[in-house]
Every structure is written in C-alpha cells, then in structure tokens.
Design a protein around this motif. Structure first.
Motif, short mmCIF file in Angstrom:
data_model
loop_
_atom_site.label_atom_id
_atom_site.label_comp_id
_atom_site.label_asym_id
_atom_site.label_seq_id
_atom_site.Cartn_x
_atom_site.Cartn_y
_atom_site.Cartn_z
N ILE A 405 0.71 -1.12 0.05
CA ILE A 405 -0.21 -0.23 -0.01
C ILE A 405 0.68 1.28 0.05
CG2 ILE A 405 -0.22 0.70 2.36
CD1 ILE A 405 -3.35 -0.14 0.34
N ALA A 406 2.06 1.17 0.69
CA ALA A 406 2.81 2.31 0.84
C ALA A 406 3.13 2.73 -0.52
CB ALA A 406 4.24 2.08 1.45
N TYR A 407 3.30 2.09 -1.63
CA TYR A 407 4.01 2.66 -2.94
C TYR A 407 2.72 2.70 -3.85
CZ TYR A 407 8.68 2.56 -1.90
OH TYR A 407 10.02 2.72 -1.65
N GLN A 408 1.48 2.52 -3.41
CA GLN A 408 0.44 2.75 -4.28
C GLN A 408 -0.29 4.03 -4.30
OE1 GLN A 408 -1.99 -0.71 -3.87
NE2 GLN A 408 -0.25 -2.02 -3.82
N MET A 409 -1.31 4.31 -4.95
CA MET A 409 -1.83 5.76 -4.99
C MET A 409 -2.58 5.85 -3.57
SD MET A 409 -1.17 7.07 -7.87
CE MET A 409 -2.27 8.70 -7.42
N HIS A 410 -2.25 7.02 -3.08
CA HIS A 410 -2.95 7.32 -1.99
C HIS A 410 -4.19 8.09 -2.12
CE1 HIS A 410 1.14 6.87 0.46
NE2 HIS A 410 0.63 5.68 -0.11
N TRP A 411 -5.04 7.81 -3.00
CA TRP A 411 -6.36 8.48 -3.40
C TRP A 411 -7.12 8.83 -2.14
CZ3 TRP A 411 -6.64 9.26 -8.14
CH2 TRP A 411 -5.95 8.59 -9.13
N PRO A 412 -7.80 9.70 -1.95
CA PRO A 412 -8.76 10.11 -0.88
C PRO A 412 -9.80 9.29 -0.66
CG PRO A 412 -8.36 12.14 -2.33
CD PRO A 412 -7.63 10.96 -3.11
N ASN A 413 -10.18 8.71 0.08
CA ASN A 413 -11.26 7.81 0.32
C ASN A 413 -10.95 6.49 -0.25
OD1 ASN A 413 -13.10 9.83 1.34
ND2 ASN A 413 -13.20 10.91 -0.84
N ARG A 414 -9.62 6.04 -0.18
CA ARG A 414 -9.36 4.63 -0.73
C ARG A 414 -9.84 3.67 0.32
NH1 ARG A 414 -4.13 2.05 -3.24
NH2 ARG A 414 -4.88 0.23 -2.96
N GLN A 415 -10.48 2.59 -0.30
CA GLN A 415 -10.90 1.69 0.77
C GLN A 415 -10.08 0.43 0.74
OE1 GLN A 415 -13.63 2.13 2.86
NE2 GLN A 415 -13.65 4.26 1.97
N TRP A 416 -10.02 -0.21 1.64
CA TRP A 416 -9.26 -1.73 1.72
C TRP A 416 -9.92 -2.55 1.09
CZ3 TRP A 416 -4.41 -2.02 3.48
CH2 TRP A 416 -4.08 -1.07 4.25
N GLU A 417 -9.53 -3.36 0.16
CA GLU A 417 -10.16 -4.46 -0.43
C GLU A 417 -10.19 -5.80 0.04
OE1 GLU A 417 -8.52 -4.10 -4.33
OE2 GLU A 417 -9.28 -1.95 -4.69
N THR A 418 -9.07 -6.13 0.80
CA THR A 418 -9.28 -7.57 1.63
C THR A 418 -9.76 -7.20 2.97
OG1 THR A 418 -7.09 -6.69 2.40
CG2 THR A 418 -6.84 -7.94 0.41
#
Ligand SMILES: Cc1cc2nc3c(=O)[nH]c(=O)nc-3n(C[C@H](O)[C@H](O)[C@H](O)COP(=O)(O)OP(=O)(O)OC[C@H]3O[C@@H](n4cnc5c(N)ncnc54)[C@H](O)[C@@H]3O)c2cc1C
Length: 817
Positions: A405-418
């Motif tokens: 997650i640290a290297y992915q997009m830090h989108w506002p309101n991003r939700q966990w998928e797992t």
C-alpha cells in the motif's frame, strides 16, 4: 557486551532489542531513567532490524509520522559522535518518481504539506532525475521530487549505536533472555517473567517486532500484526555506482533503489504480498533469512529492473527475503496499552521501523515519563485497535494488501479491498438493495454513499470530484431541505451504571452530567494537559444509568478511558452494548413529520426539546429517540434493539416517500457536519489541542463539584492571554476545487497552519475545511477577521473565507426549531 546477572527488579523493563526497543531504552536513559533493563530473546538487532535497507525518507503521510522520521534522521547523523558507534549514515538525498499525472498530483500535495513541517523538497524534471542518477531510465516519468536532506543508514549499526548509547547511560541489556509473561497486579503491569527469572518493574514496554501479536496474547493486549516476506536484491558491482547517488523511490513499479558498496540494492513493495510465519515465528529465529520465492517475485523484479536497465545485464549477487510485520491499517502500534496500567507497546512498523525508530523511541520515552503523549500520534496509537482486528484470519488476509500500500496511489477515500465484511449491521442487505456503496471502519461495513438506479455502487478514485460527488450533493441537499436516513449502527454504545456513575462521568467529562433523566449532554474527555481525548454524547437514562455514544473508531479508547478512570472505591459498571442496538439517524426539516407518521410519540418542539431523549414506540417496536444533530438540522437518532431494527427500518422507509426521505451515507454526514463546522475527534482536535483551541470551551462546566480532568490546565491557558492556536472554518471562494486535508493555510501569504477535515459544502456552494490558525502573539477574532486567507494545494493557491463561527446557520436555529 551483554550483562549476565539478571536483576530481579528494575524501574523499566523493555522487551525486545530491535531498533525500537534500543531506541526506547536510549531515550528513557536520556530522560534520566537510571534503572532500565532491556531483555532480548536472542541478540540485539537479530529480528527484523538487521536486514533492513535503511532508507531514511522523510515524506510521510501525516505530521506525526513526518516528525518521527525527521527526528530519526537527525539522531542517526549525530549518534556516532555521541557513542563512538557508527550508524552508516549517508546524506545521499532521495528522489521520488511519478509515472502518471495522478502520482505527480499526489506528490505535489504531499510536498506542499511536508514543507510546512520543514521537509525541504523540490519538484524536478525527468532530465534532472537523470542528472542525479545517470543510470535511471526516465522516459516514462512525468516528474520527480527531490528531498536533499534524506539519507540512509546501516540498520544493524543503528541498533548497536542506540544500545551502546543506552548502556553508556546505565541501561542493562540482557541477550538470550526471553520474556514469557507480563506480570500483573489487577490490571497494573508489575514486571515480567523471563526464561531466566522474574523482574519486577514500574513500567513494562513491549517492543517485540513481529512477535508482537504472540507477546500481546500472553500479555492480554490486542497487538494485531502479521509478518510478511519482504524482498530486495543486490546486484554485482556496477561501474559508476557510488554512495552519493540518491535513493530512488519508484511507486509506479513498486520498487526503490540505492547504492550498496558499489552495487545496486533494488527493493520491492509488490501489490500482492505473502504473509509469513502464519503459524508462529520459528522459535530459534535469529539473523535468519527466508527462502525467496523466485517465481512469485520474477515479474516484480523485471518491472523494477526496467528503471535501471543496467540491472538487466548485471548479475544478481543476492536475492534477500526477510520478514517484516504489517498492521491492519498500515500504521504502527504505539503507546499505552488500553485497559492496562504501566504497560506500553511499540511495534508493527510496516517497513518503516528504521526511519521511524529514533523518533518512536523518543516519543515512547516521553510518554512513559510524563504519562501523556508529547504529540498527537492518534494515527499510530494502539488504543485505536479493536479486538476484531486481532483475528488471525483477518490480519493474515489484510497483510496481503498492506505491504504494497505504501507505494500505491494514496487516493482520497481509498478503501481496503481485503478482509472485508467483518461486521455488518442487521440492515446490511436492505442498505445494499438501496444502492449502498460500503466503506470499512473498524471492521464495520458502512454505507458511504448510495448509487442511483443503474449506477454501480463502486468508487472511481480521483483527486478532484469523485464519481459519488453528485450522489453526495443530492443526499446533502435532501437533509437540508427534506429528510435523510443514516444507518449508524457502528457507533459505539456504552452503558455506565451504578450509584457512582454520575460521579465517575462528571470527573472525566467536561460537561456537567448531573442533569435530569432524559437529558443528552454533548461533552469531551480531556487529558491532564487539557487536550481533547474524546468527543461524545452522554444521555441520562436513569438516576444511576447513562448511555455514552461515540464514533466506532474511538470505541476502545473511550471504553478504556472511562474504565481506567473508575476509582477502585466507586460502584460503577461499564458495559459495551454496541451490538445490542442498531441506530438509524433521521435528519432534516421533515424528520419530525416523518417520525410522527410512524410513532404515536409527541415530537412537538415544546414537548421534545433539542438535547433530550424519549422512549418511543414505532409499530410493535420500541426505540430510544435522541434529539441531537451532527448535520445542522432538526433530527433524531433512533436507538433500536437490534432484533427490532428491521421492522422499524421498513416502516420508516415505507412512510418516508411522502416526506422526501432518502438514504444518506457517511460521506454526506461528513459534508453536512463540516459545512456546520461540527468537529470530529482525531481529525479536528486530538490529545494535543485543548478544548479552548478547538473552540469547544462552551461544553465545560467550570464550577461543577470535583471539577474535571484537564480543568486546571485549561484555566492556566485562559490566564495566559489570547490563545496561540484556534480552530477556524474555511470556505473556498472558487466553487470548483475539492480539498482533502493537510493543505497549507496561508494568512496574508504566510503559512499559519494546515487543513484537517474538509468536504464539499453543497449549501454554501464551495469546499469547506477546518484547520488551526497559529500565531505566537495570539489568535484573536480580530486577527482572524483582519487576514486574507488562501489554501495551497499542489502548487495551486485558492482564496478562502475564514470564520470562527460556523458559516452555515451560526446560531443553530435549524437544529432547535
Ligand atoms: C527487507 C526489509 C527492508 C526494510 N527496509 C527498511 C527501510 O529501508 N527503512 C525502514 O525504516 N525500515 C525498513 N524495514 C523495516 C524495519 O526493518 C523494521 O520496521 C524494524 O526493524 C522493526 O524493528 P523492531 O524493533 O520493531 O523489530 P525487531 O528488529 O524484530 O526487534 C524485535 C526484537 O524483539 C525480540 N523479542 C521478541 N519477542 C521477545 C520476547 N518474548 N522476549 C525478548 N525479546 C523478544 C526479538 O528477538 C527481536 O530482536 C525493512 C524490513 C525488511 C524486512
């Protein structure tokens, strides 16, 4: 050298000799603790610390995490001079690369924020990236971001330097000594049992790295973390590779690179990770490696090497895999353990333990010494954790996602998928059928917004208006103009009962809870410095019974705070009844008419006042109706016995059409409350901001018998002249932009703070935000009103109005009508 004679007594015992334990020991000694013992099951640094890559990069997601990294950077550069033990610190700088416009936007936002905290950085072109790191392929880059002060260390040496510094200040370190139990008297930690004997102590600090969950289970504390495979490779020597080359961080490829003795180290943050040691960490683990899974990692290696194409021709000297621990939300687990006295925890560093370690040890030592955290670190505070997050299957499945997650997009309101669907309200299927797009909070699936017919209830992330903007606008306006229903069963509900319930709550709450039965009290809990620890409502249900309601993410903290403040001589019982009640929040000017249509209760303003509670009947069902508002409108929270929630919901929905009822989600609750400048704890105020700075002094009952925790600190602050920091509401003049948070606030061109909560104020017609304005000579109303304000977002500057009073319905006529 480690000492052999294990004492049977110490002031503080630290469990674990990785970078975190050593740093905590060093800092405690530095604060004058003269009898500290550190016990390590094997050898110093032999867990995860020894094999870390040692990147010290200071751009982090939050102020707290940035400050920890900045502190570590400085400490590691100074430690050799102090201790004589090198840390391998090299100030090589770092470059973060953006392969897409979206990543560049994210970086520009982060960089603007980081500059507020003194993290020097500048945007550079792909050609400039190439100048700094000539071997890099840069043709696919949109931009680079250069951090000249960043550096790297040798983590094993850092741990040794901290241990040496600690020893020089009197700390005793015992290797080959494993802690098997924490010893308690009632819930107060009084020492540890080791395989070499017992040590009694005033304070126990658990720094056991990836053993944290296991150690936590024996100590009776939820420490949800899970180890995962974590990789880097080291190439054969490459000409022209030297130690002044900056660290390259390449989120688009999920990799980083740095020099390592004339070779390249290439490290990986693959999006789908592999948990390791699921059935327990091998008992004898000591400087061990994990057998690499070449097949799984091959595509990532290839992708990463394309950044430094020379690697495709150079051999790999070493492909290294070591375990690192990850937590459910990718934030550390630090601070005082809930429900325990004198027990502290610091672990779960999500591959950031070296760069955070110096700062983390310093924070821990100050917290232990003063009894209060020295800065707001709620995002990493262990008291945010709930038992469901310590479920083994949950944490294992979440770890698959959290490493990358640290290297992915830090989108506002991003939700966990797992690891989703841990907790569902009994209304879940009904809400799904109504179009709910669910988000997760503390395991709960909660409707964030409702899709319109034909629209998929799925997020399309964006830094501007996201795909739910129009849904949110409709929901927001329906609450302002008609009536909306929010499903809020996730709210934590606590019963505080007994003859001493009033006394207990009066001591912890700022407001006076000695109120008539049926009265609802809005209040805060404070720490001894007057900082806000909780924001909640307390309803008096009977002379000896109160209902405390607080947001889901504060459930553990609030429960622990009350329970820890029940004096031993008090007859007061605290019971969590969250699961016993569903909650439907009916808000908007038509809420009275709607509820009157399904209930025989009298909802007239004169008989059912704002800030009161009534037991009502809806059909064959019963509910508690609490007239309060977090939206700025007339409204009622219905607490319904869980088994009665479905029929109540059905009656509400079928009667609702006539009154314009719509389902509304948490995003709408948020935009409504921000428009009305209602605060949210942890976003708009926390343990560091005082009640007065947060603009909530009106809740304090200054003269109630016995006072309240934090009162004296507030009185001192009052006497000290104008506040130096005050929470202010802002509204952008331009209707288009969407703020997220952490945007610098400028007053007359000078940075005076940064935004906290923000949301689109659909009634006011622009984005609103809250944030503290700081000024050493005092933030008076005159100071606020005489300035010109701007908010900075990714190099763009937006003019804004600033107000100490809510810009929407400042006199709260609507909620009280
Ligand atoms: C491949 C890799 C690369 C990394 N790169 C970086 C990086 O570039 N930058 C960065 O900041 N971080 C990095 N990290 C992460 C970093 O290494 C960790 O976050 C950090 O070392 C964690 O330190 P710790 O003290 O919490 O854990 P550890 O180092 O594991 O220390 C915990 C110690 O507690 C001891 N212990 C456990 N249980 C007991 C017990 N019951 N009794 C006594 N002792 C006990 C263990 O033996 C161990 O020594 C990397 C990690 C990996 C795997």
């Amino acid at each position: 050298m480690a000492t052999n004679d294990l004492p049977n007594q110490a002031r503080a015992v630290i469990v674990g000799g990785g970078v975190i334990g050593c740093s905590t020991a060093y800092h405690l000694a530095k604060l004058g603790w003269d009898d500290v013992v550190l016990v390590e099951r094997k050898q110093i640094g032999s867990g995860t610390t020894w094999h870390a890559a040692g990147l010290i990069t200071t751009l982090r997601d939050t102020e707290a995490q940035t400050r920890l990294a900045q502190y570590s950077l400085k400490l590691y550069s100074d430690l050799e001079a102090e201790t004589g033990q090198a840390t391998g610190f090299i100030n090589c700088g770092s470059v973060q690369m953006a392969m897409s416009d979206d990543k560049a936007e994210e970086m520009r936002r982060g960089c603007a924020m980081a500059r507020t905290f003194g993290v020097e950085n500048q945007e550079i072109s792909p050609a400039e990236v190439k100048e700094l790191f000539p071997l890099a392929y840069v043709d696919d880059l949109v931009a680079g971001f250069y951090f000249p002060d960043d550096g790297r260390v040798n983590p094993a040496d850092v741990a040794q330097a901290l241990a040496k510094g600690a020893r020089q200040r009197g700390v005793k370190i015992f290797e080959d000594t494993a802690v098997t139990d924490v010893l308690y008297e009632n819930n107060r930690a009084v020492g540890v049992r080791t395989d070499k004997g017992e040590i009694t102590a005033e304070v126990v600090v658990l720094c056991p790295g990836m053993w944290g969950r296991e150690v936590g289970l024996t100590a009776g504390v939820d420490v949800p973390l899970q180890a995962a495979e974590h990789y880097y490779l080291i190439s054969e020597p490459i000409e022209g590779v030297h130690n002044q080359l900056p660290i390259l961080r390449d989120p688009g490829r999920g990799t980083y690179a740095r020099e390592e003795a004339g070779k390249i180290m290439l490290g990986f943050f693959e999006p789908v990770a592999a948990p390791w040691g699921v059935d327990g960490i091998p008992k004898n683990f000591c400087f061990d490696e994990i057998q690499p899974d070449w097949e799984r990692m091959e595509p990532h290696i290839e992708l990463g090497m394309q950044r430094l194409p020379i690697l495709l021709e150079t051999g790999i000297r070493q492909f290294f895999c070591g375990p690192e621990s990850f937590t459910p939300d990718h934030n550390y687990l630090m601070g005082r353990a809930p429900f325990k006295e004198n027990l502290f925890v610091a672990c779960g560093f999500n591959s950031l333990g070296i760069l955070s370690g110096g700062g983390a040890g310093s924070i821990m030592a100050q917290w232990i010494t003063d009894g209060v955290q020295p800065m707001d670190i709620w995002d990493v505070d262990i008291r945010r954790i709930q038992p469901c997050q310590n479920n083994k299957s949950f944490i294992v499945d979440r770890t698959v996602e959290s490493l990358g997650i640290a290297y992915q997009m830090h989108w506002p309101n991003r939700q966990w998928e797992t690891a989703r669907n841990v907790k569902q309200s009994v209304l879940h299927d009904r809400l799904a059928a109504a179009g709910a797009c669910f988000g997760e909070s503390m395991g709960w699936e909660r409707p964030n917004w409702y899709a319109t017919p034909g629209q998929k209830p799925e997020y399309e992330y964006d830094f501007g208006r996201q795909n739910w903007f129009e849904n949110n606008r409709e929901e927001h306006l329906v609450v302002r103009n008609a009536v909306g229903v929010f499903e809020q069963s996730s709210f934590a509900k606590l019963l505080v009962q007994g003859p001493d319930a009033e006394r207990v709550l009066n001591r912890v709450a700022t407001a006076d809870v000695s109120v008539p039965v049926g009265k609802v009290v809005y209040t805060q809990f404070l720490n001894v410095r007057g900082g806000v620890e909780a924001d909640l409502t307390i309803t008096r249900l009977a002379d000896d019974r109160y209902l405390v309601v607080t947001a889901a993410f504060t459930q553990t903290h609030v429960t622990a705070w009350i329970s820890e403040n029940i004096p031993t001589d008090a007859f007061c019982i605290l019971t969590d009844v969250t699961g016993a009640y569903a909650m439907l929040n009916v808000q908007g000017p038509n809420s009275r008419a709607l509820l009157s249509a399904i209930s025989s209760a009298d909802f007239a303003n004169e008989s059912f006042r704002f800030g009161t509670m009534r037991n009502i009947e809806i059909g064959y069902q019963n509910a508690m109706a609490v007239r309060i508002s977090y939206t700025g409108e007339l409204g009622y929270e219905l607490y319904i016995p869980t088994e009665m929630a479905l029929p109540v919901y059905d009656q509400l929905i079928s009667a609702g059409e006539e009154f314009g009822l719509k389902h509304c989600g948490y995003h709408t609750l948020n935009t409504l409350r921000i428009e009305k400048a209602y605060r949210e704890w942890a976003h708009d105020m926390g343990p560091l901001e005082t009640l007065l700075e947060a603009g909530l002094g009106f809740t304090a009952s200054w003269d109630k018998p016995g006072g309240f925790i934090g009162r004296e600190a507030l009185l001192e602050q009052k006497d000290a002249g104008p506040l130096k920091s005050r929470l202010v509401q802002f509204l952008l003049d331009d209707a288009e932009p969407v703020l997220t948070h952490n945007e610098p606030i400028l007053r007359d061109g000078q940075r005076v703070g940064y935004t906290l909560s923000s949301g689109y104020a659909h009634t006011l017609g622009g984005c609103a935000a809250m944030g503290y304005v700081n000024c050493d000579s005092g933030v008076t109303a005159e100071f606020i009103n005489s300035g010109q304000y701007e908010i900075e977002q990714a190099n763009r500057i937006y003019s804004a109005k600033a107000s100490l009073k809510p810009l929407y319905d400042p006199t709260s006529e609507r909620t009280r009508s």
